[in-house]
Design an enzyme around this catalytic site. Sequence first.
Site: not given
Length: 345
Positions: A153, A225
């Site tokens: 992420v 994510k």
Amino acid sequence: MRHRLAFIGFGVVGHGLVELLKEKRDTLSDRYGFEFDVVAVTDLLRGSVYDPGGLDLDLLLGGSGDRPLDSYPGAEHGQDALAAIRDTNCTVVIEVSYTNIETGQPAYDHFKTALEAGKHLVTTNKGPVALFLDDLEELARERGVHFRYEGTVLSGTPCLNLAQLCLAGADISEIRGIMNGTTNFILTQMEHGMEYADALRQAQELGYAEAKPDADVEGWDAVAKVVIVGRSLMGLPVHVSDVQREGITGVSRQDVEEALQEGYRFKLLATVSRSGGGFTASVAPRKVSLDDPLAAVMGPVNAVTLVTDTLGEVTIVGPGAGKRETGYSLLVDILEIHRRVSCRT
Ligand SMILES: NC(=O)c1ccc[n+]([C@@H]2O[C@H](COP(=O)([O-])OP(=O)(O)OC[C@H]3O[C@@H](n4cnc5c(N)ncnc54)[C@H](OP(=O)(O)O)[C@@H]3O)[C@@H](O)[C@H]2O)c1
């Protein structure tokens, strides 16, 4: 303390990490007592190489032609990913192969093999983390090894570490952000007057978007994510199928212009929030008020706002991709493993 590193996949991100390790070798040793050898590298495209005593980083980076690792002198060759994990003397596996958001494979097998073999694991590969995070964390705990995935992420921008370390003890009720740089670049160019198709073509020419851009423009990358932050930072049982998903292909230049006139900017927002006893999660183009810090994030940049009970809203902005930036996320993870393992001994 000396660590023996094995790379599974050796493309852009793998090269980025080796360049950083080479550049910072002395600093890492002086500052943290971190010593390392890269002992194994295996890559479908570039071949494979193993030397239990350590490989030369310049030779690893300098190879050319077809399957350059296969012609590295004086070393063993021919290990596939599972052999490089299981049958070498590596202590830390760096998994940077291809991301598959539907099945997580073949990386999921690499992850499990590494943890089952009692090797620490670091990765930037979102697929298995989004799909199997709980199982992988449990396996790591069982085997007494560390599993870290900061770069899944916001690449090297420390979103996961920020929340886990610096916001320890805070309750996070919502995370929302711009978690895909390609779509943010396209929306930015549309605000500058480009049609969607032209902005996408430019993103492809600049290397931000793949030839087949669906993972970005249809929102799948951001879905993975948002699942990872929901699970990892908020402890929510979010699955890919729970995330309401809409990409940016339905947003026109006119929509972008009209929103701006009303005091808003279109962003592909990835959001996960607690609601009632459960949660909601979505990835969709949203009009963000111009006074929101996320509205100021332009181009191929990422940003995340964490809504906390202790500090209110905290926003972090930074790169979400790139060779050095994503390689750096792995370096941070490896140093954290080094810190934890060194403290224990
Ligand atoms: N680049 C970024 O900025 C960025 C940012 C965040 C996360 N990531 C993630 O980080 C990972 C690595 O990205 P990258 O940009 O370095 O990708 P890349 O340049 O395509 O490199 C990946 C390499 O892994 C190889 N590979 C694939 N399957 C393999 C297997 N089973 N065994 C051994 N090697 C295998 C690929 O070979 P083939 O080409 O022959 O398949 C390729 O050479 C991906 O999961 C990506 O999603 C990348």
